[in-house]
Every structure is written in structure tokens, then in C-alpha cells.
Design a protein around this motif. Sequence first.
Motif, PDB file in Angstrom:
ATOM      1  N   PRO A 398       0.824  -1.212   0.000  1.00 59.82           N
ATOM      2  CA  PRO A 398       0.000   0.000   0.000  1.00 59.82           C
ATOM      3  C   PRO A 398       0.861   1.266   0.000  1.00 59.82           C
ATOM      4  N   PHE A 399       0.422   2.265  -0.759  1.00 59.07           N
ATOM      5  CA  PHE A 399       1.101   3.567  -0.786  1.00 59.07           C
ATOM      6  C   PHE A 399       0.049   4.669  -0.702  1.00 59.07           C
ATOM      7  N   GLY A 400      -0.567   4.780   0.460  1.00 57.07           N
ATOM      8  CA  GLY A 400      -1.595   5.791   0.621  1.00 57.07           C
ATOM      9  C   GLY A 400      -2.980   5.238   0.373  1.00 57.07           C
ATOM     10  N   GLU A 401      -3.954   6.149   0.337  1.00 55.74           N
ATOM     11  CA  GLU A 401      -5.358   5.754   0.326  1.00 55.74           C
ATOM     12  C   GLU A 401      -5.772   4.985  -0.929  1.00 55.74           C
ATOM     13  N   LYS A 402      -5.315   5.413  -2.112  1.00 60.55           N
ATOM     14  CA  LYS A 402      -5.819   4.835  -3.353  1.00 60.55           C
ATOM     15  C   LYS A 402      -4.752   4.245  -4.255  1.00 60.55           C
ATOM     16  N   ILE A 403      -3.540   4.083  -3.774  1.00 59.21           N
ATOM     17  CA  ILE A 403      -2.456   3.609  -4.630  1.00 59.21           C
ATOM     18  C   ILE A 403      -1.862   2.322  -4.062  1.00 59.21           C
ATOM     19  N   ARG A 404      -1.695   1.341  -4.916  1.00 61.18           N
ATOM     20  CA  ARG A 404      -1.129   0.066  -4.523  1.00 61.18           C
ATOM     21  C   ARG A 404      -0.070  -0.372  -5.544  1.00 61.18           C
ATOM     22  N   ALA A 405       0.958  -1.043  -5.035  1.00 62.75           N
ATOM     23  CA  ALA A 405       1.890  -1.748  -5.906  1.00 62.75           C
ATOM     24  C   ALA A 405       1.463  -3.210  -5.950  1.00 62.75           C
ATOM     25  N   LEU A 406       1.336  -3.754  -7.153  1.00 59.07           N
ATOM     26  CA  LEU A 406       0.873  -5.128  -7.333  1.00 59.07           C
ATOM     27  C   LEU A 406       1.884  -5.924  -8.159  1.00 59.07           C
ATOM     28  N   PRO A 407       2.055  -7.212  -7.865  1.00 62.92           N
ATOM     29  CA  PRO A 407       2.846  -8.059  -8.761  1.00 62.92           C
ATOM     30  C   PRO A 407       2.291  -7.991 -10.173  1.00 62.92           C
ATOM     31  N   LEU A 408       3.159  -7.989 -11.133  1.00 65.03           N
ATOM     32  CA  LEU A 408       2.758  -7.729 -12.500  1.00 65.03           C
ATOM     33  C   LEU A 408       1.788  -8.765 -13.045  1.00 65.03           C
ATOM     34  N   ASP A 409       1.849 -10.004 -12.546  1.00 64.66           N
ATOM     35  CA  ASP A 409       0.935 -11.005 -13.095  1.00 64.66           C
ATOM     36  C   ASP A 409      -0.506 -10.817 -12.614  1.00 64.66           C
ATOM     37  N   ALA A 410      -0.739  -9.812 -11.770  1.00 64.77           N
ATOM     38  CA  ALA A 410      -2.129  -9.442 -11.454  1.00 64.77           C
ATOM     39  C   ALA A 410      -2.892  -9.119 -12.737  1.00 64.77           C
ATOM     40  N   LEU A 411      -2.174  -8.671 -13.758  1.00 63.57           N
ATOM     41  CA  LEU A 411      -2.778  -8.359 -15.057  1.00 63.57           C
ATOM     42  C   LEU A 411      -3.638  -9.493 -15.594  1.00 63.57           C
ATOM     43  N   TRP A 412      -3.169 -10.719 -15.486  1.00 63.78           N
ATOM     44  CA  TRP A 412      -3.924 -11.830 -16.062  1.00 63.78           C
ATOM     45  C   TRP A 412      -4.471 -12.806 -15.032  1.00 63.78           C
TER      46      TRP A 412
END
Length: 416
Positions: A398-412
Amino acid sequence: MPDTSRLVPRRAESLVHEALEDTRVVLVNGARQVGKSTLTRLATDRQPTVLRLLDDPATLRAAKDDPTGFVEHDSLMVIDEIQLVPELLQPIKVSVDLDPTPGRYLLTGSSRILAMRTLPDALPGRMEVIELWPFSQGEMHGSPDRFIDAAFRHGPRIDHSSELRRRDYLERLVVGGFPEATRRTPRRRTAFFDSYLSTLIERDVLELASIERRGDLLKLVALLAGRAGGLLEPTVLASQSGIPRTTLIRYLELLASVFLIKSIPAWSSGQTRRAVGTPKLALVDTGIACHLIGQDPVRLGEPGGAAGSMMENFVVMELARQLTWSEERGRLYHYRTKEKQEVDAVIETPDGRVIGVEVKAGATVRTEDLTGLRNLANHLGDRFVAGYVLYAGQQTLPFGEKIRALPLDALWRLSP
């Protein structure tokens, strides 16, 4: 009938079925060798069908000699590679005007025939166009391919972990999504890409326009691959390539027409007047892009390698694919201010909701990587659903209220 046991299910098949239920003419349009002919056979294998393959010389002659007689039929007619005889579209138009029954014609094409300047009236209001891309990651790996729907539905509440590492993603970049390329060894894949590009220039582009110096076009293709993910600036490209600007613009249009490159428009609204309006360049397939710049997974991962630009291109084109089947209807943009605060991909729905996606090829996320997303969030207020940094790490951060870092394979891997 073809052996379908080994075929990869395509998301577009359901779109074709739906379109044939209520539309007189359906066109499956996409790059050469992405599986258009196979898709149309699968979509029509349970109903009476008349099949016309314009790649066959005798069939091609018949179509050119008597276009009106050629399109006469009693059941669904499938015409493969319609761009070879665009003169067929006028008698098709007459036929469906006389008999407006849905599902009369299913066409395929490997160039954007609707953009051909010599084509007068291409079935407005009578034809639905479905674009078929190289395989998505979800199609290849049997996963949902619903990141866009999940992002708009769940916003920053998404939590996803992954077992993949940076090297896994780099290998995916090099393979790309062309069905033939995915089945080959690295050495044989190189041979496929060489043959593909040669055919694309020598045949498909020349079907659309006469090219004075083919060497210039090949040189431009290699230059574009090295600039994937960058701004699409014709003046700069003309200077670097030595091709006159007016000729270069024409070449860019041709390369887009045969589905080699895609222009990603700049996003702006009344609240973001400082946004820069220059589009960004993407190559439709990262396998071809990596081939053109001569980088395998090892070279991509080295300092000075092209992992950053290729990863961005990869994500942008996966999003472009998903937008053709996602429940959320949206448009794909990029965002860049005059102060060079950027977001690699912005998707906006018709009702004005927005998600932003920033791409990082590394396994760590730094504070400065969030600058563009935070700038966009501040401009949009409540319209900003969430911002995501897709990166080569394995955990959601998490990076604040509305921003997240996600593993790239979240795409599929994500589903709503």
C-alpha cells in the motif's frame, strides 16, 4: 474439420457469437498469424457455412471477376482475408440491405481495411469490427484476464501475491503472443520473426500502398522498436531515420494498418490542461520488438537493457487486449504533464471514472515512482478510482489511500 483439442481458447470467440446474433456483417480484424481463420472456423462449426478463402488463387480470381455473384449465398458466408478484394464490400452492402437478417457474413482481414483511402463506403451501421490480437497471457496460461474489471470494481482493496520473479516476466516479453512463436524454441522463433517481418513488408504493406524504398521502411521498423514506450514524435523520427517527415507519417499509418504498431493517445480533461497531447508508441507484440532490438531475457535484464520500455509496452498491450472483452467499457491513454510527471496507462470509462497504471521492471518500488499517479489523483478527486504500480515483486504494497503496488501477473490472474 480441424483438430481443436490443442487449440488455445480465445476470448474473442464469444464476441463473434454475440455479434452474429444481431449484426448483419462481422469483421474479425487483426495482424497476420494471430489465428483469425482458426477463430472463425471455431465460431461457425455448428451451423451451415459457406467458406471462401481469398488466399487461394482460383478463389481470388473468381472474387475479382464477379464480386456480385461471389457473395451470393443462402447461409452464413465466411470470407477470409477480405482486404485482398475490398471490391467485395459494395456487393455485400447491397446484399445485406436487401436482406437485413443478422449473421449474413463473417469476414476476416489482416489490415485495417476501413482506413484504406481508396475504400469509399465500408458498411457503416451494418458491420461490427472485432479486433483479434496475439495471445494474451491469460489465454496462454488459462487464467481470467480480468484485471480491468477487478480494478474498477475493487479499487485499492485488491490484494494479490505472486510466485513469479523478474526473469519470468522477461522471458514472457521475448516470446510474445503470436501462436506460432509461442510453440517454437528460441532459435526457431527468431526464424519465424524474420519471415513474419519480411512478409509483412513485402506483401501486406504493399497491398495498401506502393513503397518507393523498402529499405527505409525496414530501417524505420527497427528504429520504432528501440523507441517503444516513448513519445511518437514524427519530426524526431524523421531526423533520426533520414526519411522525409511526410513520407514517415505515411509509413507510420501503414505500419499501424497492418497491426505492427499502435498509437496510445494522451489523456486530458478540463481539469488537466497541462497534459501533453503527444501520443505514445507501442509495438503490438513484444516478441517482435525484442527480436528487432536483438535482446533475449539475459540482455534485457542487464544494466542498460531494454527491460523498462519492453515491460511498459507489454503491460499496455495486455490492457489493450483486455479492453476488447472486459465488462467495463473504457479507453486506453497515457498521461504526461509538461513537468514530465507520467502515468504509463490511463483507462477512463464513459462515466468518467479513471484508473492509472504505472509499470516498473524491477522488484522494488520507490517513492518517486508514484509521482505521476499522485498527480493524476490530485487532479481527478473522486473520479480517480485507484492507481497501481505493476512491478516484478511478489507482494501487494500500500502507498496511501488509493495507490497500490501489485505483482505484475495481477494483469492476467485477477478476476472481479
